[in-house]
Design a protein around this motif. Structure first.
Motif, short mmCIF file in Angstrom:
data_model
loop_
_atom_site.label_atom_id
_atom_site.label_comp_id
_atom_site.label_asym_id
_atom_site.label_seq_id
_atom_site.Cartn_x
_atom_site.Cartn_y
_atom_site.Cartn_z
N ILE A 1 48.80 46.42 42.35
CA ILE A 1 48.27 46.35 40.98
C ILE A 1 48.00 44.91 40.54
CG2 ILE A 1 50.58 46.31 39.93
CD1 ILE A 1 49.39 48.03 37.68
N ILE A 2 48.87 43.98 41.00
CA ILE A 2 48.66 42.58 40.63
C ILE A 2 47.41 42.04 41.28
CG2 ILE A 2 49.62 40.27 40.85
CD1 ILE A 2 52.37 41.45 40.49
N TRP A 3 47.28 42.29 42.57
CA TRP A 3 46.08 41.82 43.26
C TRP A 3 44.82 42.50 42.74
CZ3 TRP A 3 46.00 37.54 45.93
CH2 TRP A 3 47.19 37.04 46.45
N GLY A 4 44.96 43.74 42.32
CA GLY A 4 43.81 44.43 41.74
C GLY A 4 43.37 43.79 40.44
N ASN A 5 44.37 43.43 39.64
CA ASN A 5 44.03 42.76 38.36
C ASN A 5 43.40 41.39 38.59
OD1 ASN A 5 44.99 44.92 36.86
ND2 ASN A 5 47.07 44.06 36.69
N LEU A 6 43.94 40.64 39.53
CA LEU A 6 43.37 39.32 39.84
C LEU A 6 41.93 39.44 40.34
CD1 LEU A 6 46.42 37.56 41.57
CD2 LEU A 6 45.49 37.12 39.27
N LEU A 7 41.71 40.43 41.19
CA LEU A 7 40.35 40.63 41.70
C LEU A 7 39.39 41.02 40.60
CD1 LEU A 7 38.48 40.76 44.15
CD2 LEU A 7 39.19 43.13 44.50
N ALA A 8 39.85 41.87 39.68
CA ALA A 8 39.02 42.29 38.56
C ALA A 8 38.67 41.10 37.67
CB ALA A 8 39.73 43.38 37.76
N MET A 9 39.66 40.23 37.42
CA MET A 9 39.41 39.05 36.60
C MET A 9 38.40 38.12 37.27
SD MET A 9 43.33 38.27 35.31
CE MET A 9 42.83 36.70 34.61
N LEU A 10 38.51 37.98 38.59
CA LEU A 10 37.57 37.13 39.33
C LEU A 10 36.15 37.66 39.23
CD1 LEU A 10 37.10 34.72 41.19
CD2 LEU A 10 37.63 36.23 43.13
N VAL A 11 36.02 38.99 39.36
CA VAL A 11 34.70 39.61 39.26
C VAL A 11 34.11 39.38 37.88
CG1 VAL A 11 33.46 41.80 39.26
CG2 VAL A 11 35.15 41.31 41.05
N VAL A 12 34.94 39.52 36.85
CA VAL A 12 34.45 39.32 35.47
C VAL A 12 33.98 37.88 35.27
CG1 VAL A 12 35.16 39.25 33.05
CG2 VAL A 12 35.86 41.16 34.50
#
Length: 216
Positions: A14-25
């Protein structure tokens, strides 16, 4: 919390998923901002500035309006051999690539003749000096007007029959007339000069008898 539990939470999906989502944004925001700036500033789109030299302001506006440009007069000067109101310089210069909506600032030839102030010449200088001073200011000198006075001394300046004084403002290239002395000031006519032939040299009017004896 021990080290094992901390490492387990750090590697949770979940943490890596959130970081990846923030990077995409962030990446999407950067690309979106770049696209918006390019569209807003018409990146890569421009028009060539035409040559407006010699045109009137009105003609220049009609010339650049189809290109989406604007002409604004921001200064004036005077050039004798150009028509009044003609454009004598522009910024940006012709041939440059500018964006639509750009303002072109122009300098036009003055609609009125500039005026020059008459310097302090009257009863203050010679004809030759006054000539040089007035010509350097752009005035045209007509044949001088002679009056009784010290030879070539300036006694007045006339413009269209009107007597000028120092400080008067007169249009440049106006025709002026200098009033100068003809060299007769201060000359005395003596009896000695006029009566030599009659034999009365050396006598004053008081010394001459009313009647002279005539010897035959």
């Amino acid at each position: 919390m021990n080290t094992k539990e901390f490492y387990k939470k750090l590697t949770a999906p979940i943490i890596w998923g959130n970081l990846l989502a923030m990077l995409v944004v962030v990446v999407l925001l950067c690309f979106g901002l770049k696209w918006w700036l390019s569209a807003y500033t018409n990146h890569g789109e421009g028009v060539e500035v035409p040559d407006l030299y010699g045109m009137t302001h009105q003609t220049a506006m009609e010339r650049v309006e189809p290109e989406g440009l604007v002409v604004v007069v921001n200064d004036s000067t005077y050039i004798a051999d150009m028509p009044a109101g003609a454009i004598v310089s522009q910024s940006p210069e012709s041939g440059m690539e500018v964006k639509v909506g750009r303002v072109i600032y122009v300098t036009i030839n003055s609609l009125t003749m500039p005026r020059e102030h008459i310097p302090d010449l009257i009863d203050n200088c010679s004809y030759r000096e006054a000539q040089a001073r007035l010509k350097s200011l752009g005035f045209v000198l007509l044949a001088p007007k002679l009056i009784d006075g010290e030879k070539d001394w300036v006694y007045g300046i006339q413009y269209r029959g009107r007597n000028l004084v120092a400080g008067d403002a007169v249009p440049r290239e106006s025709e002026l007339t200098l009033v100068i002395g003809n060299g007769t000031a201060g000359e005395d006519i003596s009896l000695e000069d006029t009566d030599d032939e009659s034999g009365l040299s050396g006598y004053s009017e008081d010394d001459v008898d009313d009647f002279l004896e005539v010897v035959e």
